[in-house]
Scaffold this motif. Structure first.
Motif, PDB file in Angstrom:
ATOM      1  N   LYS A   1      42.006  46.189  41.917  1.00 39.35           N
ATOM      2  CA  LYS A   1      41.042  45.801  40.886  1.00 39.35           C
ATOM      3  C   LYS A   1      41.567  46.103  39.490  1.00 39.35           C
ATOM      4  CE  LYS A   1      36.268  46.573  39.359  1.00 39.35           C
ATOM      5  NZ  LYS A   1      34.995  47.301  39.636  1.00 39.35           N
ATOM      6  N   ASP A   2      42.099  47.303  39.297  1.00 39.62           N
ATOM      7  CA  ASP A   2      42.521  47.729  37.962  1.00 39.62           C
ATOM      8  C   ASP A   2      43.802  47.038  37.510  1.00 39.62           C
ATOM      9  OD1 ASP A   2      40.344  49.410  38.058  1.00 39.62           O
ATOM     10  OD2 ASP A   2      41.515  51.206  38.568  1.00 39.62           O
ATOM     11  N   LYS A   3      44.719  46.837  38.422  1.00 44.97           N
ATOM     12  CA  LYS A   3      46.045  46.327  38.051  1.00 44.97           C
ATOM     13  C   LYS A   3      46.179  44.813  38.194  1.00 44.97           C
ATOM     14  CE  LYS A   3      50.920  47.520  38.791  1.00 44.97           C
ATOM     15  NZ  LYS A   3      51.841  48.419  39.540  1.00 44.97           N
ATOM     16  N   TYR A   4      45.439  44.237  39.152  1.00 47.06           N
ATOM     17  CA  TYR A   4      45.612  42.813  39.444  1.00 47.06           C
ATOM     18  C   TYR A   4      44.327  41.999  39.314  1.00 47.06           C
ATOM     19  CZ  TYR A   4      50.019  44.486  41.371  1.00 47.06           C
ATOM     20  OH  TYR A   4      51.250  45.075  41.527  1.00 47.06           O
ATOM     21  N   GLN A   5      43.227  42.657  38.954  1.00 45.79           N
ATOM     22  CA  GLN A   5      41.930  41.992  38.840  1.00 45.79           C
ATOM     23  C   GLN A   5      41.536  41.309  40.148  1.00 45.79           C
ATOM     24  OE1 GLN A   5      44.406  41.293  36.104  1.00 45.79           O
ATOM     25  NE2 GLN A   5      43.591  43.342  35.643  1.00 45.79           N
ATOM     26  N   ILE A   6      41.918  41.914  41.256  1.00 49.94           N
ATOM     27  CA  ILE A   6      41.531  41.444  42.582  1.00 49.94           C
ATOM     28  C   ILE A   6      40.474  42.392  43.120  1.00 49.94           C
ATOM     29  CG2 ILE A   6      42.279  41.095  44.965  1.00 49.94           C
ATOM     30  CD1 ILE A   6      45.032  40.361  43.879  1.00 49.94           C
ATOM     31  N   GLU A   7      39.278  41.883  43.322  1.00 52.66           N
ATOM     32  CA  GLU A   7      38.193  42.730  43.814  1.00 52.66           C
ATOM     33  C   GLU A   7      37.911  42.373  45.266  1.00 52.66           C
ATOM     34  OE1 GLU A   7      34.180  44.842  42.242  1.00 52.66           O
ATOM     35  OE2 GLU A   7      35.112  43.254  41.049  1.00 52.66           O
ATOM     36  N   VAL A   8      38.289  43.265  46.167  1.00 52.33           N
ATOM     37  CA  VAL A   8      38.052  43.045  47.592  1.00 52.33           C
ATOM     38  C   VAL A   8      36.606  43.405  47.901  1.00 52.33           C
ATOM     39  CG1 VAL A   8      38.768  43.637  49.933  1.00 52.33           C
ATOM     40  CG2 VAL A   8      40.474  43.585  48.092  1.00 52.33           C
ATOM     41  N   ALA A   9      35.873  42.476  48.473  1.00 55.98           N
ATOM     42  CA  ALA A   9      34.448  42.679  48.761  1.00 55.98           C
ATOM     43  C   ALA A   9      34.252  43.846  49.721  1.00 55.98           C
ATOM     44  CB  ALA A   9      33.858  41.410  49.353  1.00 55.98           C
ATOM     45  N   ASP A  10      33.156  44.556  49.535  1.00 58.62           N
ATOM     46  CA  ASP A  10      32.872  45.706  50.387  1.00 58.62           C
ATOM     47  C   ASP A  10      32.790  45.322  51.861  1.00 58.62           C
ATOM     48  OD1 ASP A  10      32.811  47.393  48.201  1.00 58.62           O
ATOM     49  OD2 ASP A  10      30.617  47.342  47.986  1.00 58.62           O
ATOM     50  N   ASP A  11      32.271  44.121  52.136  1.00 60.98           N
ATOM     51  CA  ASP A  11      32.142  43.718  53.534  1.00 60.98           C
ATOM     52  C   ASP A  11      33.467  43.243  54.132  1.00 60.98           C
ATOM     53  OD1 ASP A  11      32.430  41.285  52.271  1.00 60.98           O
ATOM     54  OD2 ASP A  11      30.610  40.387  53.114  1.00 60.98           O
TER      55      ASP A  11
ATOM     56  N   VAL B   1      48.820  33.706  45.775  1.00 58.18           N
ATOM     57  CA  VAL B   1      48.544  34.598  46.902  1.00 58.18           C
ATOM     58  C   VAL B   1      47.545  35.661  46.449  1.00 58.18           C
ATOM     59  CG1 VAL B   1      50.802  34.228  47.959  1.00 58.18           C
ATOM     60  CG2 VAL B   1      50.503  36.136  46.366  1.00 58.18           C
ATOM     61  N   THR B   2      46.757  36.143  47.382  1.00 60.59           N
ATOM     62  CA  THR B   2      45.769  37.168  47.055  1.00 60.59           C
ATOM     63  C   THR B   2      45.523  38.042  48.272  1.00 60.59           C
ATOM     64  OG1 THR B   2      43.601  37.552  46.030  1.00 60.59           O
ATOM     65  CG2 THR B   2      43.728  35.796  47.698  1.00 60.59           C
ATOM     66  N   ILE B   3      44.784  39.116  48.071  1.00 64.42           N
ATOM     67  CA  ILE B   3      44.432  40.042  49.152  1.00 64.42           C
ATOM     68  C   ILE B   3      42.918  40.070  49.263  1.00 64.42           C
ATOM     69  CG2 ILE B   3      44.474  42.459  49.901  1.00 64.42           C
ATOM     70  CD1 ILE B   3      47.223  42.661  48.468  1.00 64.42           C
ATOM     71  N   THR B   4      42.424  39.799  50.465  1.00 69.17           N
ATOM     72  CA  THR B   4      40.979  39.663  50.647  1.00 69.17           C
ATOM     73  C   THR B   4      40.380  40.660  51.620  1.00 69.17           C
ATOM     74  OG1 THR B   4      41.289  38.001  52.401  1.00 69.17           O
ATOM     75  CG2 THR B   4      41.069  37.186  50.126  1.00 69.17           C
ATOM     76  N   ALA B   5      41.202  41.447  52.324  1.00 62.28           N
ATOM     77  CA  ALA B   5      40.651  42.395  53.301  1.00 62.28           C
ATOM     78  C   ALA B   5      41.546  43.619  53.394  1.00 62.28           C
ATOM     79  CB  ALA B   5      40.512  41.738  54.672  1.00 62.28           C
TER      80      ALA B   5
ATOM     81  N   ASN C   1      54.190  44.298  46.549  1.00 64.26           N
ATOM     82  CA  ASN C   1      55.349  43.429  46.759  1.00 64.26           C
ATOM     83  C   ASN C   1      54.913  42.010  47.099  1.00 64.26           C
ATOM     84  OD1 ASN C   1      56.912  46.143  48.573  1.00 64.26           O
ATOM     85  ND2 ASN C   1      57.167  45.646  46.417  1.00 64.26           N
ATOM     86  N   PHE C   2      53.908  41.890  47.935  1.00 61.25           N
ATOM     87  CA  PHE C   2      53.375  40.585  48.324  1.00 61.25           C
ATOM     88  C   PHE C   2      52.860  39.826  47.107  1.00 61.25           C
ATOM     89  CE2 PHE C   2      49.548  38.146  49.630  1.00 61.25           C
ATOM     90  CZ  PHE C   2      50.138  37.234  50.496  1.00 61.25           C
ATOM     91  N   LEU C   3      52.115  40.491  46.260  1.00 56.28           N
ATOM     92  CA  LEU C   3      51.550  39.836  45.078  1.00 56.28           C
ATOM     93  C   LEU C   3      52.630  39.449  44.076  1.00 56.28           C
ATOM     94  CD1 LEU C   3      48.417  42.114  44.575  1.00 56.28           C
ATOM     95  CD2 LEU C   3      48.443  39.784  45.494  1.00 56.28           C
TER      96      LEU C   3
END
Length: 453
Positions: A112-122, A91-95, A83-85
């Motif tokens: 990652k699959d739907k929005y091409q947003i890759e949240v870093a492992d750390d 806007v993006t999601i980072t954590a 909903n946010f996206l």
């Protein structure tokens, strides 16, 4: 093995006799008026400007990029993230944070699959302290969608750190949590933060327009009402091999009162909130009964009936039930001195039953592409942040939340419960140990009111 929802939360957004269209209704100034051609003089309950009306465009205002963290990556957290996206550009999601890694990975993969947003492992955190790591990771805003018990502390920490919060409802399960939320809300106001809660009817266009008409005096002074959330049984999860007591309870959270507050708090708070919102009243006493008839896991009731008495002598009847094979009804009805309003058709009727105003859903559908209130609450949140317009809904939602807690405790005990004694109560549902291990399960019993004779 899990029992699937027979009717999902989204499908129940405004379930009623016209539920099939309610979730898709739009908004514009074009609303239908019905009834006699004679002009009726209405006395407003509040003057324009004395009550809040959100602006609900399809997308939030453009502005600075916003980085979000999500705390609680299950169904509601994942839904809120999407909903946010959908609510804005830039806007993006980072954590991400969750007690369980499988939940976190599920949302991470979706992003990652739907929005091409890759949240870093750390920037992915697990465990009971994951919320602190998410908030401290450099995010601008946080989406708090953990099981309800955890939300007061998470909101408190986000506010202390100056982070804007989307706080899913309910926002507390006991008086201790209520007081935590109220204190954090005042701090958020002092800091000029933007806090939107998940009482999405406040961002559902037919409700917003209905509220305006009630404030304009179309039903007169409010004299009472009835609110309902009756539906089939919700989901549950049987315990799986290798799960500790704590893990099972959290994965089955909607059925345990310390985690969800019972369904009068977790779900029915929506309907109670509508009456409080429209009337502006606050209850002074609740007298209730309830029982457990069909629930499979947990320690909760599956039906409640509550008489709320408000400060001015007005009574509102609240009813909720989660039992298969019974009639369903999710709606609100409010009576006034000049007429009544109902969410079943978003219409106002005079005392003779004639429709004097009704929400024009067809016109609104044509005017808007985005009609989902779950998304529109994020539209408003982001716009408020970008326009530097502070808003804090937590106090208002906490009041309705406390009403639901009053009803629950009255049903559990068989005693009338007052607002003053409940808000001052030391009741605290926090477990002795907050860790993924064994618990004293003997204390999680179904309440039995009265003497038991």
């Amino acid at each position: 093995m899990s029992k699937d929802n027979k009717i999902t939360r989204r499908e129940f957004l405004s379930y009623s006799a016209v539920a099939g269209v309610a979730g898709a209704l739009g908004f514009s100034p074009l609303l239908s008026s019905c009834g006699n051609s004679k002009k009726t003089a209405y006395v407003p309950l509040k003057a324009p400007g004395e009550y809040y009306i959100p602006e609900l465009p399809d997308k939030a205002a453009d502005g600075k990029e916003l980085k979000a963290g999500v705390i609680g990556c299950g169904g509601r957290g994942s839904g809120a993230a999407e909903n946010f996206l959908a609510a804005a550009n830039g806007v993006t999601i980072t954590a991400l944070g969750d007690v369980f890694d499988d939940r976190l990975q599920g949302l991470k993969n979706t992003l990652k699959d739907k929005y091409q947003i890759e949240v870093a492992d750390d920037k992915c955190f697990t465990g009971f302290d994951a919320y602190k790591n998410v908030i401290d990771s450099g995010v601008d805003v946080v989406i708090i969608a953990t099981p309800p018990f955890f939300r007061p502390e998470h909101f408190k920490y986000a506010t202390e750190k100056g982070v804007h919060s989307f706080l899913e409802k309910p926002i507390c399960v006991d008086p201790e949590g209520y007081r935590t939320v109220m204190a954090a809300a005042k701090q958020a106001q002092a800091k000029g933060l933007c806090v939107i809660t998940g009482t999405q009817r406040h961002h559902q266009r037919p409700y917003v327009e209905s509220y305006k008409k009630v404030q304009e005096g179309l039903i007169g002074e409010i004299t009472g009402g009835n609110v309902y959330w009756n539906q089939p049984m919700l989901w549950y999860r049987n315990r799986e091999k290798g799960w500790s007591d704590m893990e099972w309870m959290i994965r089955d959270w909607v059925n345990w009162k310390w985690l969800s507050g019972d369904h009068i708090v977790e779900q029915h708070v929506h309907n109670i909130d509508v009456f409080n919102w429209f009337s502006g009243y606050k209850p002074k006493r609740a007298t209730a009964f309830g029982s457990r008839q069909r629930r499979v896991t947990g320690d909760q009731y599956d039906n409640f009936s509550v008489d709320f008495e408000y400060d001015n002598g007005v009574h509102m009847h609240s009813m909720c039930r989660q039992i298969d094979g019974c009639d369903s009804n999710v709606s609100e009805f409010i009576q006034g001195t000049k007429g009544s309003w109902s969410s079943t058709d978003f219409a106002i009727r005079d005392l003779q039953g004639n429709i004097v105003w009704q929400y024009d859903s067809a016109t609104e559908d044509a005017a808007h592409q985005q009609n989902d209130p779950y998304t529109l609450e994020h539209v408003n949140w982001i716009s408020c942040i970008r326009n530097n317009t502070p808003i804090v809904q937590a106090e208002e939602t906490a009041t309705s939340n406390m009403c639901a807690i009053m009803g629950r405790e009255s049903a559990y005990t068989g005693k009338s419960v007052s607002w003053d004694e409940m808000t001052a109560s030391p009741l605290n549902l926090t477990p002795a140990k907050m860790e993924l291990g064994p618990m004293d399960m003997s204390i999680y019993t179904v309440p039995v009111p009265g003497t038991g004779k």
